[in-house]
Write a protein that holds these residues in place. Structure first.
Motif, mmCIF file in Angstrom:
data_model
loop_
_atom_site.group_PDB
_atom_site.id
_atom_site.type_symbol
_atom_site.label_atom_id
_atom_site.label_comp_id
_atom_site.label_asym_id
_atom_site.label_seq_id
_atom_site.Cartn_x
_atom_site.Cartn_y
_atom_site.Cartn_z
ATOM 1 N N SER A 292 0.678 -1.186 -0.127
ATOM 2 C CA SER A 292 -0.094 -0.050 -0.041
ATOM 3 C C SER A 292 0.936 1.192 0.099
ATOM 4 O O SER A 292 1.889 1.444 0.725
ATOM 5 C CB SER A 292 -0.987 0.102 1.179
ATOM 6 N N ARG A 293 0.399 2.206 -0.977
ATOM 7 C CA ARG A 293 1.251 3.484 -0.690
ATOM 8 C C ARG A 293 0.891 4.174 0.711
ATOM 9 O O ARG A 293 1.749 5.078 0.760
ATOM 10 C CB ARG A 293 0.744 4.293 -1.975
ATOM 11 N N GLU A 294 -0.242 4.121 1.470
ATOM 12 C CA GLU A 294 -0.387 4.546 2.426
ATOM 13 C C GLU A 294 -0.963 3.453 3.648
ATOM 14 O O GLU A 294 -1.906 3.509 3.966
ATOM 15 C CB GLU A 294 -1.410 5.580 2.369
ATOM 16 N N PRO A 295 0.061 2.752 3.867
ATOM 17 C CA PRO A 295 -0.355 1.636 4.704
ATOM 18 C C PRO A 295 -0.679 2.279 6.431
ATOM 19 O O PRO A 295 -0.010 3.538 6.551
ATOM 20 C CB PRO A 295 0.999 1.032 5.035
ATOM 21 N N ARG A 296 -1.518 1.418 7.089
ATOM 22 C CA ARG A 296 -2.001 2.063 8.184
ATOM 23 C C ARG A 296 -1.759 1.291 9.454
ATOM 24 O O ARG A 296 -1.242 0.106 9.180
ATOM 25 C CB ARG A 296 -3.599 2.145 8.225
ATOM 26 N N PRO A 297 -1.411 1.715 10.412
ATOM 27 C CA PRO A 297 -0.932 1.026 11.564
ATOM 28 C C PRO A 297 -2.084 -0.287 11.898
ATOM 29 O O PRO A 297 -3.348 -0.096 11.912
ATOM 30 C CB PRO A 297 -0.804 1.745 12.585
ATOM 31 N N PHE A 298 -1.500 -1.210 12.415
ATOM 32 C CA PHE A 298 -2.217 -2.300 13.027
ATOM 33 C C PHE A 298 -2.597 -1.999 14.368
ATOM 34 O O PHE A 298 -1.724 -1.345 15.167
ATOM 35 C CB PHE A 298 -1.788 -3.822 12.995
ATOM 36 N N LYS A 299 -3.706 -2.606 15.083
ATOM 37 C CA LYS A 299 -4.161 -2.244 16.241
ATOM 38 C C LYS A 299 -3.056 -2.457 17.248
ATOM 39 O O LYS A 299 -2.446 -1.906 18.341
ATOM 40 C CB LYS A 299 -5.383 -3.016 16.892
ATOM 41 N N ASP A 300 -2.403 -3.897 17.151
ATOM 42 C CA ASP A 300 -1.435 -4.374 18.044
ATOM 43 C C ASP A 300 -0.140 -3.458 18.042
ATOM 44 O O ASP A 300 0.569 -3.545 18.989
ATOM 45 C CB ASP A 300 -1.048 -5.867 17.965
ATOM 46 N N GLU A 301 0.174 -2.800 16.990
ATOM 47 C CA GLU A 301 1.341 -1.963 16.688
ATOM 48 C C GLU A 301 1.119 -0.724 17.684
ATOM 49 O O GLU A 301 2.190 -0.359 18.321
ATOM 50 C CB GLU A 301 1.537 -1.449 15.232
ATOM 51 N N LEU A 302 -0.033 -0.390 17.476
ATOM 52 C CA LEU A 302 -0.168 0.989 18.273
ATOM 53 C C LEU A 302 -0.287 0.826 19.683
ATOM 54 O O LEU A 302 0.556 1.455 20.670
ATOM 55 C CB LEU A 302 -1.496 1.625 17.894
ATOM 56 N N GLU A 303 -0.769 -0.311 20.348
ATOM 57 C CA GLU A 303 -0.823 -0.756 21.431
ATOM 58 C C GLU A 303 0.627 -1.054 22.031
ATOM 59 O O GLU A 303 0.933 -0.957 23.353
ATOM 60 C CB GLU A 303 -1.681 -1.885 21.721
ATOM 61 N N PHE A 304 1.332 -1.476 21.092
ATOM 62 C CA PHE A 304 2.866 -1.985 21.532
ATOM 63 C C PHE A 304 3.573 -0.666 21.892
ATOM 64 O O PHE A 304 4.089 -0.511 23.180
ATOM 65 C CB PHE A 304 3.303 -2.700 20.608
ATOM 66 N N ILE A 305 3.466 0.423 20.991
ATOM 67 C CA ILE A 305 4.057 1.646 21.262
ATOM 68 C C ILE A 305 3.745 2.340 22.660
ATOM 69 O O ILE A 305 4.666 2.759 23.270
ATOM 70 C CB ILE A 305 4.081 2.510 20.151
ATOM 71 N N MET A 306 2.348 2.173 22.796
ATOM 72 C CA MET A 306 1.628 3.024 23.813
ATOM 73 C C MET A 306 2.013 2.316 25.180
ATOM 74 O O MET A 306 2.373 3.008 26.301
ATOM 75 C CB MET A 306 0.113 2.922 23.836
ATOM 76 N N SER A 307 2.065 0.907 25.146
ATOM 77 C CA SER A 307 2.288 0.080 26.336
ATOM 78 C C SER A 307 3.700 0.187 26.788
ATOM 79 O O SER A 307 4.198 0.231 28.033
ATOM 80 C CB SER A 307 1.930 -1.249 26.144
ATOM 81 N N GLU A 308 4.674 0.197 25.847
ATOM 82 C CA GLU A 308 6.261 0.323 25.947
ATOM 83 C C GLU A 308 6.382 1.799 26.612
ATOM 84 O O GLU A 308 7.397 1.928 27.389
ATOM 85 C CB GLU A 308 7.012 -0.024 24.870
ATOM 86 N N SER A 309 5.984 2.522 25.890
ATOM 87 C CA SER A 309 6.007 4.221 26.448
ATOM 88 C C SER A 309 5.717 4.240 28.063
ATOM 89 O O SER A 309 6.546 4.880 28.806
ATOM 90 C CB SER A 309 5.325 5.160 25.725
ATOM 91 N N ALA A 310 4.470 3.491 28.196
ATOM 92 C CA ALA A 310 4.033 3.571 29.762
ATOM 93 C C ALA A 310 5.147 3.230 30.590
ATOM 94 O O ALA A 310 4.891 3.471 31.674
ATOM 95 C CB ALA A 310 2.876 2.856 29.701
#
Length: 522
Positions: A300-318
């Motif tokens: 895709s020219r505009e790939p979108r994040p998967f739900k678990d990817e976003l949760e990974f970044i947020m949980s690791e930041s926490a």
């Protein structure tokens, strides 16, 4: 040179030394190196320069600490050398940045510190600063919002950061100053073969739909994650089917306000719970958090994040920040596809195991393909591509190293001090061209986020911009910094572009794109 002049040059009958498919980091690097050596060069890009992966990096100019942990000493040494070359040739676009690894176990500071001392040793005279062992208080001073509970100390080391899309533009404009013809929104649609050999390509101007045949002694396929499309076209034409060589990996980044990580130091977590690396990087007045490393089947020219990817970044930041950002704090969210190279016989499922190094190969017809690698080593990749052309006798050999000390557009006549790249964007982003940009009509009218009317006009006249997206995503980086704010000035930006270029600036398409950068998965 305006669009009409570019297309006029494209239409002239000519036999080029080199024709390049792809206007990302790799293709632009090859165009500059080849033009600087005196070769005649044409480059065509299907969309905008750096539209794909090359504008979606983590904004780091680095040797690759994780590659050191993997024992890939040669790759790290080369990248550290190229890091310094880039910082010297484009100081308005790439600058040193201090990083801190916080330690929450007693062994982490000496363990990671020893590895980073080796990092310093590999850099040698190209080092940016010595690695330092920090105690608990010093770590908190560098990272004011780091979680204090259990904090033992940290390690401070140096790497670099840059503005990837603007570096791509600098490469394009510098190559053009050396005589190269570069045209965006002009996709290559087929290859030209003569007697079983690649002899050029056919491209099409997306705005007029007119096709042009470009004959060249050497055709270079530098289309990033899309290189297999042209490898397959080539294989079909000469009756030699090819296996795909790219396994795309998706990297997700989210952007939040600086209050979540104030100061001038970046956060680096070398090993998260699942073994990935997490960065928190101050950049252009915001903070970038990321990145992920997830296999993806489509291109895709505009790939979108998967739900678990976003949760990974947020949980690791926490786990590391006193006040971790929540979903409602996200200002922009963007995804890049990395062209990881498949080993022979590999199914490409585990992208962490695939090669981060670049690969250059030549087909039986002479099509030269390059993919993989990273922004930091774009210049070395370009030299390797031309070396392959020489080996295959597609071009006469020419001495290398011509770009090692070649200042990029904007790097001349700089002030003694430049604001850090962590500062909000402004005229300083233009380096030595800042005064000229500030002299254009509309310099006093700020649209939003440091972007002025004059900057939009400069983008249209001198930086190949054709659409609102070109301006708000890549000439300025507002879409990547604050998608809602970018959408709020899309109509005003479009009005200026319409005056300059006389074509539809695609405002509605940009507004739809901006909404994607704020649409949360799940």
């Amino acid at each position: 040179m305006n669009r009409e002049q570019l297309i006029s040059r494209l239409a002239r009958p000519a036999a080029y030394d080199i024709a390049i498919i792809g206007g990302g980091a790799t293709g632009l690097g090859v165009a500059l190196d080849a033009a600087a050596r005196g070769f005649s060069v044409v480059l065509v890009e299907s969309h905008d320069f750096a539209k794909g992966t090359s504008s979606r990096a983590t904004k780091l100019v680095h040797g690759g600490v994780r590659y050191l942990a993997q024992g890939n000493i040669a790759l790290v040494r080369e990248a550290l050398h190229e890091r310094t070359t880039l910082l010297n040739n484009a100081p308005h676009i790439a600058q040193p940045l201090p990083f801190v690894m916080p330690s929450y176990r007693f062994w982490e500071t000496p363990f990671y510190g020893a590895g980073l001392k080796m990092y310093d040793a590999l850099a040698g005279s190209a080092g940016l600063g010595a690695t330092e062992f920090l105690d608990r208080k010093q770590t908190q001073t560098c990272l004011p919002t780091i979680r204090a509970d259990g904090l033992k100390g940290g390690v401070k080391y140096w790497d670099g950061q840059f503005n990837d899309a603007r570096l791509a533009l600098a490469l394009a404009r510098t190559a053009a100053s050396k005589g190269a013809l570069l045209v965006n929104y002009c996709p290559a649609i087929s290859l030209i073969h003569e007697q079983g050999k690649v002899a050029g390509l056919t491209c099409m101007d997306s705005e007029t739909r007119i096709q042009y045949d470009l004959h060249a002694r050497c055709v270079i396929n530098a289309a990033g994650v899309w290189v297999d499309e042209f490898r397959q076209k080539d294989g079909e034409a000469i009756g030699r089917p090819v296996r795909p060589m790219v396994a795309p990996s998706q990297g997700v980044h989210i952007v939040v306000d600086r209050e979540f990580l104030p100061g001038e130091h970046a956060l680096m977590v070398p090993k998260t719970e699942d073994g990935r690396v997490l960065f928190g990087v101050p950049w252009l007045g915001k903070v970038i958090l990321g990145t992920t490393d997830t296999p993806r089947d489509d291109l895709s020219r505009e790939p979108r994040p998967f739900k678990d990817e976003l949760e990974f970044i947020m949980s690791e930041s926490a786990r590391y920040l006193v006040r971790p950002p929540a979903r409602e704090h996200i200002k922009s969210m963007w995804v890049g596809l990395r062209p990881l190279v498949k080993p022979q016989g590999d199914d490409g499922e585990d992208t962490k195991a695939l090669s981060r190094e670049h690969t250059v190969l030549a087909s039986h017809s002479g099509l030269v393909t390059v993919t993989g690698g990273k922004w930091t080593t774009y210049r070395a990749m370009a030299e390797d591509v031309l070396e392959k052309c020489f080996e295959k006798r597609l071009l006469e050999r020419s001495p290398s190293g011509v770009t090692a000390n070649l200042k990029l557009t904007g790097a001349e006549n700089l002030p003694d001090e430049l604001p850090p790249l962590s500062a909000p964007p402004g005229l300083h982003s233009y380096g030595g061209e800042a005064a000229f940009v500030g002299s254009l009509e509309g310099a006093e009218r700020e649209l939003a986020g440091g972007l002025t009317e004059a900057m939009v006009r400069f983008a249209a006249r001198y930086e190949y911009a054709r659409t609102v997206e070109d301006v708000l995503a890549r000439r300025s980086r507002l879409l990547f910094l604050d998608a809602k704010l970018a959408a709020s000035i899309s109509a005003a930006t479009g009005d200026i572009l319409r005056q300059e270029a006389g074509i539809d600036p695609q405002v509605e398409a940009f507004d739809q794109l901006a909404s994607l950068y704020l649409t949360l998965p799940g």
